[in-house]
Design a protein around this motif. Sequence first.
Motif, short mmCIF file in Angstrom:
data_model
loop_
_atom_site.label_atom_id
_atom_site.label_comp_id
_atom_site.label_asym_id
_atom_site.label_seq_id
_atom_site.Cartn_x
_atom_site.Cartn_y
_atom_site.Cartn_z
N CYS A 72 -4.52 71.22 137.78
CA CYS A 72 -4.70 69.77 137.69
C CYS A 72 -3.38 69.01 137.81
O CYS A 72 -3.39 67.77 137.81
CB CYS A 72 -5.34 69.40 136.34
SG CYS A 72 -6.99 70.06 136.08
N LYS A 74 -5.91 58.73 128.35
CA LYS A 74 -7.37 58.70 128.45
C LYS A 74 -7.82 57.42 129.15
O LYS A 74 -7.35 56.32 128.83
CB LYS A 74 -8.00 58.79 127.07
CG LYS A 74 -9.52 58.81 127.08
CD LYS A 74 -10.09 59.08 125.71
CE LYS A 74 -11.61 59.10 125.75
NZ LYS A 74 -12.20 59.48 124.45
N TYR A 97 -6.23 61.64 134.00
CA TYR A 97 -6.91 62.19 132.83
C TYR A 97 -8.39 62.43 133.13
O TYR A 97 -8.93 63.49 132.84
CB TYR A 97 -6.77 61.23 131.64
CG TYR A 97 -7.43 61.74 130.37
CD1 TYR A 97 -6.71 62.48 129.44
CD2 TYR A 97 -8.78 61.49 130.12
CE1 TYR A 97 -7.32 62.96 128.29
CE2 TYR A 97 -9.39 61.97 128.98
CZ TYR A 97 -8.66 62.70 128.06
OH TYR A 97 -9.27 63.18 126.92
N ASN A 98 -9.03 61.43 133.72
CA ASN A 98 -10.45 61.56 134.03
C ASN A 98 -10.72 62.73 134.98
O ASN A 98 -11.69 63.48 134.82
CB ASN A 98 -10.98 60.26 134.64
CG ASN A 98 -10.97 59.11 133.66
OD1 ASN A 98 -10.85 59.32 132.45
ND2 ASN A 98 -11.10 57.89 134.16
N LEU A 127 -10.31 66.10 133.06
CA LEU A 127 -11.46 66.38 132.19
C LEU A 127 -12.70 66.74 133.01
O LEU A 127 -13.43 67.67 132.67
CB LEU A 127 -11.75 65.19 131.28
CG LEU A 127 -11.18 65.29 129.87
CD1 LEU A 127 -11.90 66.38 129.06
CD2 LEU A 127 -9.69 65.54 129.87
N ALA A 164 -12.34 70.25 134.30
CA ALA A 164 -12.48 71.23 133.23
C ALA A 164 -13.95 71.42 132.85
O ALA A 164 -14.42 72.55 132.69
CB ALA A 164 -11.67 70.79 132.01
N VAL A 165 -14.67 70.32 132.72
CA VAL A 165 -16.09 70.39 132.34
C VAL A 165 -16.90 71.08 133.43
O VAL A 165 -17.75 71.94 133.14
CB VAL A 165 -16.63 68.97 132.06
CG1 VAL A 165 -18.15 69.00 131.90
CG2 VAL A 165 -15.99 68.41 130.80
N ASP A 180 -7.00 63.58 122.44
CA ASP A 180 -8.06 63.13 123.34
C ASP A 180 -8.68 64.29 124.11
O ASP A 180 -9.91 64.36 124.26
CB ASP A 180 -7.52 62.08 124.31
CG ASP A 180 -7.24 60.74 123.65
OD1 ASP A 180 -7.82 60.47 122.58
OD2 ASP A 180 -6.42 59.98 124.19
N VAL A 181 -7.85 65.19 124.62
CA VAL A 181 -8.38 66.34 125.36
C VAL A 181 -9.27 67.19 124.46
O VAL A 181 -10.38 67.57 124.84
CB VAL A 181 -7.23 67.19 125.95
CG1 VAL A 181 -7.76 68.51 126.49
CG2 VAL A 181 -6.51 66.43 127.05
N ASP A 183 -12.56 65.20 123.70
CA ASP A 183 -13.48 65.08 124.83
C ASP A 183 -14.07 66.41 125.27
O ASP A 183 -15.15 66.45 125.87
CB ASP A 183 -12.77 64.40 126.01
CG ASP A 183 -12.56 62.92 125.77
OD1 ASP A 183 -13.26 62.34 124.91
OD2 ASP A 183 -11.67 62.33 126.41
N LEU A 184 -13.37 67.50 124.97
CA LEU A 184 -13.91 68.83 125.27
C LEU A 184 -14.65 69.43 124.08
O LEU A 184 -15.15 70.55 124.15
CB LEU A 184 -12.78 69.78 125.70
CG LEU A 184 -12.12 69.47 127.05
CD1 LEU A 184 -10.98 70.44 127.32
CD2 LEU A 184 -13.14 69.53 128.19
#
Length: 281
Positions: free
Chosen positions: A131, A143, A148-149, A152, A155-156, A199-200, A203-204
């Motif tokens: 990334c 975030k 950042y978006n 994430l 990753a998701v 935040d990471v 959000d995960l």
Amino acid sequence: MIPKSSKFLLTLVFSICFYFLLQIRATTTNCSSGVMETTQTTHIFILSGQSNMAGRGGVYNGEWNKLVPPECQPNPRILRFSAESEWVEANVPLHADIDVTKVCGIGPGMIFANNYLPVCAAKTVVGLVPCAIGGTAIAEWEKGEKLYNDMLARAVLALEKAGSGGAIKGVLWYQGESDTDTKSHADVYKAKMKKLIFDVRSDLCQPALPFIQVALASGLEEDLIDLVREAQLSINLPNVLCVDAKSLPLKPDNLHLTTDAQVMLGEMLAGAYVTHFNDFI
């Protein structure tokens, strides 16, 4: 001549075997489709930050020399999440289709994976999610910002495509050179880095997710390099480590790590993870 009863039995056995083969194929896919087998265990690592994570080892005069050290050799059990959101066998440069406005070479990711893999169970696969984007400041990773978006989202999706055996095991972060441009940026680095980690994890939905950052080896203004390094080394949060790149050799630009330095860094990152996060392996 085979008796009718035997023929019937053979047909029945063949039909049963064929049915179960179809069921297996329905529940597993191989990596060529971009989705991993649901029966395998996949340890996923997010590689993020800026150019020294993306990798500039072996890049000179705008070209990569294509010299691949043995520590970067491919392995069928080391995969990379591509820009097309598919799991493929990993080869360097890992960020070639991610950090697309720059020339990518050797970074620490492949070395990390090759050093991490031997401590895993025999059927474990290491999944790397590149990334990193060269030249980016910490503010661009806040975030809500695009970087950042994108991180994430990748990753998701990587976790989803890893199947039921997938798990995000950590974030490897090397960034900060761009924040040594002004004192105002360096002064707020620690607070922004701590918020990024929070935040990471939030959000995960992994509040204890291991996070290893790299303390800078280089930067733009010497006194500000020390300020950002101090911020990185002083972050005291659970499951957050910092490995120090300061002594590693730099290319003539005095900014990017050499290939040999990237090999050493990858080994340092793997050693730190294995030593401190044994419960996550």
